[in-house]
Design a protein around this motif. Sequence first.
Motif, mmCIF file in Angstrom:
data_model
loop_
_atom_site.group_PDB
_atom_site.id
_atom_site.type_symbol
_atom_site.label_atom_id
_atom_site.label_comp_id
_atom_site.label_asym_id
_atom_site.label_seq_id
_atom_site.Cartn_x
_atom_site.Cartn_y
_atom_site.Cartn_z
ATOM 1 N N GLU A 1 0.823 -1.248 -0.041
ATOM 2 C CA GLU A 1 -0.362 0.159 -0.157
ATOM 3 C C GLU A 1 0.808 1.341 0.141
ATOM 4 N N TYR A 2 2.065 0.881 0.135
ATOM 5 C CA TYR A 2 3.296 2.294 0.407
ATOM 6 C C TYR A 2 2.732 3.439 -0.592
ATOM 7 N N THR A 3 3.125 4.308 -0.883
ATOM 8 C CA THR A 3 2.988 5.931 -1.914
ATOM 9 C C THR A 3 4.507 6.301 -1.164
ATOM 10 N N PRO A 4 5.003 6.923 -2.382
ATOM 11 C CA PRO A 4 6.373 7.740 -1.356
ATOM 12 C C PRO A 4 4.864 9.171 -0.941
ATOM 13 N N SER A 5 4.283 9.332 -2.330
ATOM 14 C CA SER A 5 3.290 10.532 -1.947
ATOM 15 C C SER A 5 2.111 10.313 -1.044
ATOM 16 N N GLY A 6 1.302 9.161 -0.384
ATOM 17 C CA GLY A 6 0.417 9.449 0.433
ATOM 18 C C GLY A 6 0.368 8.699 1.678
ATOM 19 N N ALA A 7 2.202 8.510 1.626
ATOM 20 C CA ALA A 7 2.563 7.983 3.170
ATOM 21 C C ALA A 7 2.486 9.508 4.153
ATOM 22 N N VAL A 8 2.161 8.909 5.706
ATOM 23 C CA VAL A 8 2.332 9.647 6.734
ATOM 24 C C VAL A 8 3.460 9.534 7.273
ATOM 25 N N ARG A 9 4.351 10.331 7.898
ATOM 26 C CA ARG A 9 5.012 10.331 8.268
ATOM 27 C C ARG A 9 6.129 10.402 9.546
ATOM 28 N N LYS A 10 5.977 10.431 11.278
ATOM 29 C CA LYS A 10 5.794 10.601 11.938
ATOM 30 C C LYS A 10 7.610 10.332 12.578
ATOM 31 N N ILE A 11 8.206 11.424 13.513
ATOM 32 C CA ILE A 11 9.508 10.839 14.046
ATOM 33 C C ILE A 11 8.867 10.289 15.385
ATOM 34 N N VAL A 12 10.210 8.952 15.361
ATOM 35 C CA VAL A 12 9.584 7.821 16.168
ATOM 36 C C VAL A 12 11.289 7.756 17.046
ATOM 37 N N PRO A 13 11.257 6.801 18.261
ATOM 38 C CA PRO A 13 12.516 6.619 18.608
ATOM 39 C C PRO A 13 13.210 5.742 17.360
ATOM 40 N N PHE A 14 14.723 5.699 17.481
ATOM 41 C CA PHE A 14 15.057 4.021 16.946
ATOM 42 C C PHE A 14 14.676 2.938 17.226
ATOM 43 N N LYS A 15 14.985 3.415 19.124
ATOM 44 C CA LYS A 15 14.590 2.001 19.158
ATOM 45 C C LYS A 15 12.768 1.315 19.209
ATOM 46 N N GLU A 16 12.230 2.095 18.699
ATOM 47 C CA GLU A 16 10.838 1.880 18.314
ATOM 48 C C GLU A 16 10.966 1.075 17.168
ATOM 49 N N LEU A 17 11.652 1.525 16.004
ATOM 50 C CA LEU A 17 11.019 1.555 14.933
ATOM 51 C C LEU A 17 11.601 0.516 14.471
ATOM 52 N N LEU A 18 13.204 -0.266 15.438
ATOM 53 C CA LEU A 18 14.154 -0.985 15.178
ATOM 54 C C LEU A 18 13.759 -2.531 15.481
ATOM 55 N N GLU A 19 12.924 -2.833 16.637
ATOM 56 C CA GLU A 19 11.795 -3.104 17.271
ATOM 57 C C GLU A 19 10.812 -4.136 16.960
ATOM 58 N N MET A 20 9.892 -2.638 16.429
ATOM 59 C CA MET A 20 9.050 -2.965 15.240
ATOM 60 C C MET A 20 9.265 -3.538 13.916
ATOM 61 N N ASN A 21 10.893 -3.296 13.334
ATOM 62 C CA ASN A 21 11.098 -4.130 11.986
ATOM 63 C C ASN A 21 10.824 -5.797 12.363
ATOM 64 N N ALA A 22 11.902 -5.484 13.098
ATOM 65 C CA ALA A 22 12.854 -6.547 13.993
ATOM 66 C C ALA A 22 11.370 -7.875 14.010
ATOM 67 N N ASP A 23 10.816 -7.559 14.378
ATOM 68 C CA ASP A 23 8.891 -8.629 14.833
ATOM 69 C C ASP A 23 8.578 -8.610 13.296
ATOM 70 N N PHE A 24 8.575 -7.798 12.541
ATOM 71 C CA PHE A 24 8.046 -7.314 11.399
ATOM 72 C C PHE A 24 8.477 -9.068 10.191
ATOM 73 N N TYR A 25 9.984 -8.395 10.611
ATOM 74 C CA TYR A 25 11.126 -9.389 9.973
ATOM 75 C C TYR A 25 10.827 -10.933 10.704
ATOM 76 N N ARG A 26 10.642 -11.336 11.348
ATOM 77 C CA ARG A 26 10.554 -12.694 12.271
ATOM 78 C C ARG A 26 8.875 -12.993 12.253
ATOM 79 N N GLN A 27 8.004 -12.420 11.832
ATOM 80 C CA GLN A 27 6.742 -12.430 10.949
ATOM 81 C C GLN A 27 6.959 -13.055 10.137
ATOM 82 N N LEU A 28 7.425 -12.691 9.261
ATOM 83 C CA LEU A 28 6.903 -12.707 7.367
ATOM 84 C C LEU A 28 8.062 -13.928 7.378
ATOM 85 N N LYS A 29 8.949 -14.336 8.204
ATOM 86 C CA LYS A 29 10.220 -15.210 7.796
ATOM 87 C C LYS A 29 9.476 -16.504 8.282
ATOM 88 N N MET A 30 8.535 -16.497 8.803
ATOM 89 C CA MET A 30 8.242 -17.751 9.422
ATOM 90 C C MET A 30 7.059 -18.253 8.275
#
Length: 191
Positions: free
Chosen positions: A162-191
């Motif tokens: 669903e991602y498009t550069p022009s239609g995306a909403v962007r928000k600043i978050v701590p590195f720790k938050e997005l690191l953990e979120m991406n790692a969770d998605f990575y593990r879920q999608l690799k199973m």
Amino acid sequence: MEKIIAEFDKSSNDIKFLEFNKKLTDSIERPQELKFILEHFSYVTVNGYLKILGNDSENGFSYCNELFSKCYNSNRCLIAYDILCGLFAINIEKLNAIEYFAPDTLEWEDLEIDYKDFLYWVTTNQLDTFYQELIVPDLFTLDLSLESNEVVLTYPFIWSMEYTPSGAVRKIVPFKELLEMNADFYRQLKM
């Protein structure tokens, strides 16, 4: 090692660094260039979207690797990240090859370079070429601070259909938050 500083100075990229005044306490021997960066810099930022980790006591190499090791395989050592939480890591098992965790695919990619080559690579225009699909002008309108470990969360997620550069909403978050979120998605999608 002076060659590295000379390349930083000659580069047309916007390279900023904070020199480090304390002695390194960690016993890092290899790669030699990593030891040099940790001994001399708190961090290095490139073009406002890439942070090379130095020995910053609050947001540097040790802190980020502690977070990183909880999320990903411990055979990698985090050396840099970008504002979208793309990760550059040394793969110890692959003779210190640099790998990139791409936030748009949630995949690890072998860049087929070592740390020394990585430091030279960030001084070239190849860096902008590498990021031409990911770094959009809207990202620079945000009041982001790489120095204090902030990154940009994009919704829909940058890896989703669903991602498009022009239609995306962007928000600043701590590195720790997005690191953990991406790692969770990575593990879920690799199973």
